[in-house]
Design an enzyme around this catalytic site. Structure first.
Site, short mmCIF file in Angstrom:
data_model
loop_
_atom_site.label_atom_id
_atom_site.label_comp_id
_atom_site.label_asym_id
_atom_site.label_seq_id
_atom_site.Cartn_x
_atom_site.Cartn_y
_atom_site.Cartn_z
N TYR A 137 2.03 -0.26 -2.12
CA TYR A 137 2.85 -1.36 -1.59
C TYR A 137 3.72 -1.96 -2.69
O TYR A 137 4.93 -2.14 -2.53
CB TYR A 137 1.97 -2.44 -0.97
CG TYR A 137 2.75 -3.69 -0.63
CD1 TYR A 137 3.58 -3.72 0.48
CD2 TYR A 137 2.68 -4.83 -1.45
CE1 TYR A 137 4.33 -4.86 0.78
CE2 TYR A 137 3.42 -5.96 -1.15
CZ TYR A 137 4.24 -5.97 -0.04
OH TYR A 137 4.98 -7.09 0.24
N GLY A 141 10.18 -13.25 7.60
CA GLY A 141 11.41 -12.95 8.32
C GLY A 141 11.71 -13.95 9.41
O GLY A 141 12.87 -14.33 9.62
#
Length: 316
Positions: free
Chosen positions: A181, A33
């Site tokens: 996940y 990110g």
């Protein structure tokens, strides 16, 4: 656009200008990110880092400004996993439009025990998928106000080998961290493709695109102190792995292309060129299990119920 510009290869080091555009990157203070935010900031756009940790966001913005002179970056206090706080957070943006949101924030746990969000959802599924599913509803008016808004969902290579268990989406019956996940990222990707189908059905100008970073290791990532620090020794030891995977700076490339490339269309998938693990970004075929309309419809319905979210997410 001329035929020459349409054929020009995408250059990760010469990104097109995006001045006057506004992008929101959830989890933009760290990991992939951060590099998405740094690269987008280099285009002249206003980049908003959605982060629950103000100190980490400040460090990320300082780092970006040191590398991108004149960068327009700001922080939005945002906890994707806290559904009750999202509406207030989005109102705090103070924007009249949003050109793109990158659904990037995520949690990856390696070991038990199973953990839950404030709202009682399994932590990875609740953050990675449900949080972004709900957030889309609050961002819809801003995305619709842009000339051609984009929703870019960040998936994972790990989702390729997983299949959703619609009877146990929150892993209450069988919790295995790595599998949970992978399934949470698969849920995200299924959402991105289903959202595209629904946007097209109502004739929306907003596009939903999915991208994944391939194999992205900390040890192959360039240092951005204090956001991330990679020692020369760590990089040296990771060199053999660099034949197959890459750093998080390169892992950001497919996502950045999904945000910026004017040739991108809704419903497309972008990832690294070589085996989906490393290299420059390219469009990939969408695996059938990620685009199954029946599975996606069930996931959408359940996600709406779990988040008390409008079925149309504001795109009517």
């Amino acid at each position: 656009m001329s035929s020459a510009s349409r054929c020009r290869p995408w250059n990760v080091h010469r990104l097109p200008s995006a001045e006057a555009k506004v992008f929101l990157v959830t989890g933009g203070n760290a990991g992939i990110g951060y590099f998405i935010a740094e690269q987008l900031a280099s285009t002249g756009a206003v980049v908003v880092l959605g982060s629950r940790d103000a100190a980490k966001a400040d460090a990320a913005m300082t780092s970006i400004r040191s590398r991108v002179p004149g960068a327009h970056v700001r922080h939005l206090q945002l906890d994707v996993a806290d559904l009750s706080s999202q509406k207030t957070a989005v109102e705090g943006l103070g924007l009249d439009h949003l050109d793109a949101v990158v659904h990037n924030a995520g949690v990856a746990l390696d070991n038990p025990p199973r953990r839950e969000t404030k709202d009682g959802h399994e932590l990875m599924f609740g953050t990675n998928h449900l949080g972004h599913f709900a957030l889309t509803q609050w961002l819809a008016p801003l995305l619709l106000a842009a000339p051609a808004g984009r929703i870019v969902t960040v998936g994972s290579f790990a989702a390729r080998s997983e299949r959703l268990d619609l009877r146990d989406l929150q892993s209450t019956q069988d919790y295995r961290p790595k599998r949970t996940y992978g399934r949470s990222k698969l849920a995200q990707m299924c959402f991105g493709f289903e959202l595209d189908r629904r946007l097209r059905a109502v004739g929306s100008t907003v596009r939903s695109v999915v991208a994944h970073p391939g194999g992205a290791l900390d040890s192959l990532t360039p240092s951005r102190p204090p956001v991330c620090v990679t020692t020369p020794g760590e990089r040296l030891r990771a060199l053999p792995a660099g034949l197959l995977v890459q750093g998080k700076d390169a892992g950001a490339w497919p996502v950045v292309r999904a945000v910026l490339d004017p040739e991108v269309r809704g419903g497309q998938l972008y990832g690294p060129r070589f085996f989906g693990l490393r290299g420059t970004p390219r469009r990939e075929p969408v695996p059938p299990h990620m685009a199954d309309p029946a599975v996606a419809a069930d996931l959408w319905s359940t996600s709406g119920e779990l988040t008390d979210t409008d079925a149309h997410l504001g795109f009517r």
